[in-house]
Design an enzyme around this catalytic site. Structure first.
Site, PDB file in Angstrom:
ATOM      1  N   GLN A  76       6.245  -1.010  -5.316  1.00 38.81           N
ATOM      2  CA  GLN A  76       7.088  -0.607  -6.435  1.00 38.81           C
ATOM      3  C   GLN A  76       8.279   0.237  -6.013  1.00 38.81           C
ATOM      4  O   GLN A  76       9.232   0.416  -6.779  1.00 38.81           O
ATOM      5  CB  GLN A  76       6.265   0.163  -7.463  1.00 38.81           C
ATOM      6  CG  GLN A  76       5.788   1.529  -6.985  1.00 38.81           C
ATOM      7  CD  GLN A  76       4.803   2.156  -7.946  1.00 38.81           C
ATOM      8  OE1 GLN A  76       3.722   1.624  -8.161  1.00 38.81           O
ATOM      9  NE2 GLN A  76       5.192   3.274  -8.536  1.00 38.81           N
ATOM     10  N   HIS A 102      -1.687   7.379 -12.851  1.00 42.77           N
ATOM     11  CA  HIS A 102      -1.232   6.276 -12.006  1.00 42.77           C
ATOM     12  C   HIS A 102      -2.022   5.011 -12.341  1.00 42.77           C
ATOM     13  O   HIS A 102      -3.249   5.041 -12.405  1.00 42.77           O
ATOM     14  CB  HIS A 102      -1.425   6.631 -10.530  1.00 42.77           C
ATOM     15  CG  HIS A 102      -0.946   5.573  -9.593  1.00 42.77           C
ATOM     16  ND1 HIS A 102       0.349   5.117  -9.582  1.00 42.77           N
ATOM     17  CD2 HIS A 102      -1.601   4.874  -8.632  1.00 42.77           C
ATOM     18  CE1 HIS A 102       0.474   4.181  -8.648  1.00 42.77           C
ATOM     19  NE2 HIS A 102      -0.694   4.023  -8.060  1.00 42.77           N
ATOM     20  N   CYS A 113       4.235   1.334 -11.737  1.00 44.20           N
ATOM     21  CA  CYS A 113       2.874   0.875 -11.437  1.00 44.20           C
ATOM     22  C   CYS A 113       2.188   0.302 -12.674  1.00 44.20           C
ATOM     23  O   CYS A 113       1.383  -0.613 -12.569  1.00 44.20           O
ATOM     24  CB  CYS A 113       2.050   1.992 -10.819  1.00 44.20           C
ATOM     25  SG  CYS A 113       1.859   3.433 -11.838  1.00 44.20           S
ATOM     26  N   ASN A 131      -3.340  -1.406  -5.238  1.00 44.43           N
ATOM     27  CA  ASN A 131      -2.262  -0.494  -5.555  1.00 44.43           C
ATOM     28  C   ASN A 131      -0.921  -1.222  -5.448  1.00 44.43           C
ATOM     29  O   ASN A 131      -0.867  -2.385  -5.023  1.00 44.43           O
ATOM     30  CB  ASN A 131      -2.299   0.706  -4.607  1.00 44.43           C
ATOM     31  CG  ASN A 131      -1.624   1.938  -5.181  1.00 44.43           C
ATOM     32  OD1 ASN A 131      -1.016   1.900  -6.251  1.00 44.43           O
ATOM     33  ND2 ASN A 131      -1.715   3.053  -4.469  1.00 44.43           N
TER      34      ASN A 131
END
Length: 334
Positions: free
Chosen positions: A132, A276, A138, A300
């Site tokens: 990202q 997150h 995210c 992630n």
């Protein structure tokens, strides 16, 4: 549709302080800057170098303790190594949430009825890890990943979907581009918009811009979405039977930003606040099933250099560790 809670995205951060410069690390510092394409003004150079050295010492101490059986996971230097903990945490806005409720007897019963391991990557549901960058996106990566998995289940085709489409266009339902957002709101946008473009036709730019959605390029859609109750039992069933699930965690600790491998368990991680978004793509355990070393496997959006080629194992069935079950959701495609 259930209302979503806004989420400010965490992308950066590390330890604070400014140790003296160690000339023995000059070559390593130069190699790190080249690897991650870092450049600074003369004034920045000294400050960033000092922070980088302190982070290195912190990681070395952690890994030394891990070698003595203390931590259960390792850490490593990465692209965030020149950032302080204050810089990291100033980009965040924690969402306070009720702790997830877990009935140990129910958890055991449900676990007995589910497979011991699940990894949706092995079944073709998961696209490659992306990065990202400096945009707090995210939430959009997590939403796109969940839709990608369900579209694969529906069509047999795995297509990377447009995060940029979500960044630029889901402001109409309450997301705010690179500043904050939730997967739930992203799902709401795709549902109302009746489509989402692919990465190929609406590529990621690492910044938000005007909405340029073209319905002729729509590559995905959803018919509904589900917000799971804040409970690891429900999350276990969903991950076992549905596919990758979007979720959110407390990622405000140095141990998270520099995670390398092993089952992540941070004593200071909160079960009451998250900041997150990630994609849960499976679960399992290490050692024997009775050892209690259960983990969630999360994808992630910090690139393959972070963690285990972009993935993390985070403690499972340990009182909603880091809030993993608190904001979990998935799209439906009928």
């Amino acid at each position: 549709m259930t209302p979503a809670v806004f989420l400010v995205i965490l992308c950066f951060g590390v330890a604070s302080g400014a140790p003296a410069r160690d000339p023995n690390l000059d070559a390593e510092w130069k190699a790190w800057k080249i690897k991650y394409a870092k450049s600074y003004s003369p004034e920045e150079e000294e400050l960033k170098r000092a922070v980088w050295e302190e982070n290195m010492k912190m990681i070395e101490l952690h890994n030394m303790e891990n070698g003595l059986g203390k931590n259960g996971f390792t850490m490593k230097m990465n692209a965030f190594a020149d950032m302080t903990g204050d810089e990291f945490r100033k980009s965040m806005n924690n969402i306070l949430i009720p702790a997830a409720v877990t009935d140990p007897s129910a958890q055991k019963q449900v676990s007995n009825d589910l497979p011991d391991f699940k990894d949706w990557r092995k079944e073709g549901y998961v696209t490659p890890v992306r990065n990202q960058g400096k945009c707090g996106s995210c939430w959009a990566f997590a939403a796109a990943g969940a839709i990608e998995g369900q579209m694969f289940s529906k069509t047999g085709n795995l297509t990377p979907l447009s995060v940029q489409n979500l960044l630029d266009c889901s402001k109409t339902v309450g997301n705010n581009g690179c500043h904050w957002g939730t997967a739930n709101k992203a799902f709401e946008y795709v549902f109302e918009n009746k489509g989402l473009e692919a990465e190929a036709t609406y590529p990621y730019e690492e910044k938000e811009g005007p909405c340029r959605y073209n319905s002729e390029n729509a590559s995905a859609y959803i018919t509904d979405f589900v917000k799971l109750p804040p409970n690891e039992i429900y999350l276990s069933v969903a991950v076992a039977s549905i596919g990758p699930i979007s979720a959110a965690v407390d990622a405000s600790h140095d141990s998270f930003i520099f995670y390398n491998g092993g089952i992540y368990h941070e004593p200071n991680c909160s079960s009451y606040s998250v900041n997150h978004a990630v994609l849960i793509v499976g679960y399992g355990y290490e050692g024997n099933v009775t050892d209690g070393n259960n983990y969630w496997l999360i994808k992630n959006s910090w690139g393959e250099e972070w963690g285990m080629n972009g993935y993390m194992k985070i403690a499972k069935d340990r009182n909603n560790h880091c809030g993993i079950a608190s904001l979990a959701s998935f799209p439906n495609i009928f």
